[in-house]
Design a protein around this motif. Sequence first.
Motif, short mmCIF file in Angstrom:
data_model
loop_
_atom_site.label_atom_id
_atom_site.label_comp_id
_atom_site.label_asym_id
_atom_site.label_seq_id
_atom_site.Cartn_x
_atom_site.Cartn_y
_atom_site.Cartn_z
N GLU A 45 0.83 -1.20 0.00
CA GLU A 45 0.00 0.00 0.00
C GLU A 45 0.88 1.27 0.00
O GLU A 45 0.64 2.21 -0.77
CB GLU A 45 -0.82 -0.05 1.29
CG GLU A 45 -2.13 0.67 1.31
CD GLU A 45 -2.79 0.45 2.69
OE1 GLU A 45 -3.11 1.44 3.31
OE2 GLU A 45 -2.95 -0.72 3.12
N LEU A 46 1.90 1.27 0.86
CA LEU A 46 2.79 2.45 0.95
C LEU A 46 3.54 2.67 -0.36
O LEU A 46 3.72 3.81 -0.82
CB LEU A 46 3.79 2.27 2.10
CG LEU A 46 3.20 2.30 3.51
CD1 LEU A 46 4.23 1.80 4.52
CD2 LEU A 46 2.74 3.71 3.89
N GLN A 47 3.98 1.57 -0.97
CA GLN A 47 4.71 1.69 -2.25
C GLN A 47 3.78 2.27 -3.32
O GLN A 47 4.18 3.10 -4.13
CB GLN A 47 5.27 0.33 -2.67
CG GLN A 47 6.09 0.33 -3.94
CD GLN A 47 7.44 1.05 -3.81
OE1 GLN A 47 7.94 1.28 -2.71
NE2 GLN A 47 8.04 1.42 -4.93
N LYS A 48 2.51 1.85 -3.28
CA LYS A 48 1.53 2.41 -4.24
C LYS A 48 1.35 3.90 -4.02
O LYS A 48 1.21 4.67 -4.97
CB LYS A 48 0.18 1.70 -4.09
CG LYS A 48 0.13 0.31 -4.70
CD LYS A 48 -1.28 -0.27 -4.58
CE LYS A 48 -1.30 -1.77 -4.63
NZ LYS A 48 -0.67 -2.39 -5.76
N MET A 49 1.37 4.31 -2.75
CA MET A 49 1.23 5.74 -2.45
C MET A 49 2.43 6.51 -3.01
O MET A 49 2.28 7.59 -3.61
CB MET A 49 1.12 5.96 -0.93
CG MET A 49 -0.23 5.55 -0.37
SD MET A 49 -0.20 5.19 1.41
CE MET A 49 -0.10 6.82 2.09
N LEU A 50 3.62 5.95 -2.84
CA LEU A 50 4.82 6.61 -3.38
C LEU A 50 4.72 6.72 -4.90
O LEU A 50 5.06 7.74 -5.51
CB LEU A 50 6.09 5.82 -3.03
CG LEU A 50 6.51 5.78 -1.56
CD1 LEU A 50 7.75 4.92 -1.40
CD2 LEU A 50 6.80 7.19 -1.04
N TYR A 51 4.22 5.63 -5.50
CA TYR A 51 4.11 5.61 -6.96
C TYR A 51 3.13 6.67 -7.45
O TYR A 51 3.41 7.43 -8.38
CB TYR A 51 3.68 4.21 -7.42
CG TYR A 51 3.55 4.10 -8.91
CD1 TYR A 51 4.69 4.05 -9.72
CD2 TYR A 51 2.31 4.07 -9.52
CE1 TYR A 51 4.59 3.98 -11.09
CE2 TYR A 51 2.20 4.00 -10.90
CZ TYR A 51 3.34 3.95 -11.68
OH TYR A 51 3.23 3.90 -13.03
N LYS A 52 1.99 6.71 -6.77
CA LYS A 52 0.95 7.69 -7.16
C LYS A 52 1.47 9.11 -7.02
O LYS A 52 1.17 10.00 -7.83
CB LYS A 52 -0.28 7.50 -6.26
CG LYS A 52 -1.55 7.30 -7.04
CD LYS A 52 -2.70 6.96 -6.12
CE LYS A 52 -3.76 8.06 -6.21
NZ LYS A 52 -4.72 8.00 -5.13
N GLY A 53 2.30 9.33 -5.99
CA GLY A 53 2.84 10.67 -5.75
C GLY A 53 4.03 11.01 -6.64
O GLY A 53 4.56 12.11 -6.57
N GLY A 54 4.49 10.03 -7.43
CA GLY A 54 5.62 10.29 -8.32
C GLY A 54 6.97 10.21 -7.61
O GLY A 54 7.93 10.84 -8.03
N PHE A 55 7.06 9.38 -6.53
CA PHE A 55 8.33 9.26 -5.82
C PHE A 55 8.79 7.80 -5.68
O PHE A 55 9.60 7.48 -4.82
CB PHE A 55 8.23 9.90 -4.43
CG PHE A 55 8.17 11.40 -4.49
CD1 PHE A 55 9.34 12.15 -4.70
CD2 PHE A 55 6.97 12.07 -4.37
CE1 PHE A 55 9.29 13.53 -4.78
CE2 PHE A 55 6.91 13.46 -4.45
CZ PHE A 55 8.08 14.19 -4.65
N ALA A 56 8.29 6.93 -6.56
CA ALA A 56 8.71 5.52 -6.48
C ALA A 56 9.76 5.24 -7.56
O ALA A 56 9.76 5.87 -8.61
CB ALA A 56 7.51 4.61 -6.68
N GLY A 57 10.66 4.31 -7.28
CA GLY A 57 11.65 3.90 -8.27
C GLY A 57 12.51 5.06 -8.76
O GLY A 57 12.76 5.19 -9.96
N ILE A 58 12.99 5.87 -7.82
CA ILE A 58 13.70 7.10 -8.18
C ILE A 58 14.88 6.83 -9.14
O ILE A 58 15.07 7.57 -10.11
CB ILE A 58 14.17 7.84 -6.90
CG1 ILE A 58 12.93 8.35 -6.15
CG2 ILE A 58 15.15 8.97 -7.20
CD1 ILE A 58 13.19 8.92 -4.77
N CYS A 59 15.63 5.77 -8.89
CA CYS A 59 16.81 5.51 -9.74
C CYS A 59 16.56 4.47 -10.83
O CYS A 59 17.49 4.09 -11.55
CB CYS A 59 18.00 5.08 -8.88
SG CYS A 59 18.57 6.41 -7.81
N PHE A 60 15.33 3.99 -10.95
CA PHE A 60 15.03 3.06 -12.05
C PHE A 60 14.75 3.85 -13.32
O PHE A 60 14.21 4.96 -13.26
CB PHE A 60 13.81 2.20 -11.70
CG PHE A 60 14.11 1.10 -10.72
CD1 PHE A 60 14.59 -0.12 -11.16
CD2 PHE A 60 13.92 1.30 -9.36
CE1 PHE A 60 14.89 -1.14 -10.26
CE2 PHE A 60 14.20 0.30 -8.45
CZ PHE A 60 14.69 -0.92 -8.89
#
Length: 407
Positions: A45-60
């Motif tokens: 759930e938290l990872q989905k929140m990061l993704y939605k906010g545009g802060f997931a997978g910063i270095c991917f």
Amino acid sequence: MATETVTEFRLRARSWLAENMPKRVREAAQAETTDDDEVWARARELQKMLYKGGFAGICFPKEYGGLGLSREYQDVFTEESDVYEMPLVLNVPTLSICAPTIMDMASEELKREHLPAVIRGDEVLVQFLSEPSGGSNLAGVLTRADRDGDSWILNGSKIWSSNAYAADYALCLARTDWDAPKHRGLTMFLIKVHQPGLTVRRIEQVNGQTEFCEEFFDDVIIPASAVVGEINDGWTVATRQLFHERTAVGGGSEFVSGRGARGEYLPSLSELAREVGLENETWARDLVAKAAAHRTVQEQLIPYVISKVEDGSLPGIAMSLIRLFHAETDWLESDVGLELAGAVGVAHDSTTVPGQFARHYLMRQGASLGGGSSEMSRNIISERLLRMPREAADDKDIPFREVRQGR
Ligand SMILES: Cc1cc2nc3c(=O)[nH]c(=O)nc-3n(C[C@H](O)[C@H](O)[C@H](O)COP(=O)(O)OP(=O)(O)OC[C@H]3O[C@@H](n4cnc5c(N)ncnc54)[C@H](O)[C@@H]3O)c2cc1C
């Protein structure tokens, strides 16, 4: 659009985190638990929140769902997110070991299927490497995959797979050619964890947790498309995976969602000293200072080794240095923690700060085994960095089926 500077990114992350992420509440139960279904559901759930906010997978890379930014951006995000609840259990191995290995070694089809899913919080990945016959001799795996038309049939068993029960896919190393020497007859597969013929059993540890698993493969069918890298060249893939593992366990991966590899909310040793009323005792202060000095050296060593590997002045296997130093630091902190916690800790009430250290002590050996043992790190450093004589290996160049097992 002009690229956002690291400072601009930091400020944007700061305000987004404040508006969107819950503050971290350090509860005893949160301390080192990864064997709880709720923890995993919450991490997704938290990872989905990061993704939605545009802060997931910063270095991917962007094409696989990430932001395509450099390590400096992840570092400032890690600093800013430290006081928030983050999906830390996804750090190792999903984000920092398995996903980068897929990125470096897998087919375009596998990359496009799995990397965005990982970054969105839809997939958890684990490692099926170690076997009951021993994890240090990784190239000696006995699990076999036999070709059957367009598929492979997997038989054998793996052990010590962290959190496999909660995972969707696993990178699994198997022997595919018994006539080739041990390093040359292996293939890496990305397999579904929950499927017919694959039994996952949880192992209860001395601290009562059950995050380790063992798996049994009975004629598990794997599609040909699940091969990562080349058939019979799984050692190349495994070598890359071990590079990412040493980097991650050593605390140097840029592919994390927040603070470091450990993902634990353990209080500091000075907090422990205060809690047990030893903060003014010279002997206790000396111990806390020694551990703090060690931790400071580790924190300096990580960027130093990474920069040397990145500029090519040290080979990738130099990540064994930070991997080894992590174990040494963790051992020292565990020992000091127990020494300070004393009888209160031994009572092992893990809702208290001393109890948390006592519980952590029960996993003390884990730091020198997970991600390859400290002895193996020392072997690598002596043989491949310091160029000392290599350990004798009489099974290296003969067909694997002729290698005597169980010695
Ligand atoms: C916290 C943790 C997480 C883990 N997660 C995973 C996971 O997700 N997936 C997975 O596949 N595995 C995992 N492992 C297993 C781990 O990779 C193995 O424990 C490790 O590789 C050592 O293998 P082993 O335990 O079989 O010990 P062995 O290989 O049997 O070794 C036993 C002892 O002998 C020493 N030794 C062996 N060979 C040599 C040598 N040539 N020279 C000097 N000393 C030697 C070792 O250092 C060790 O002390 C995890 C382990 C831990 C503790």
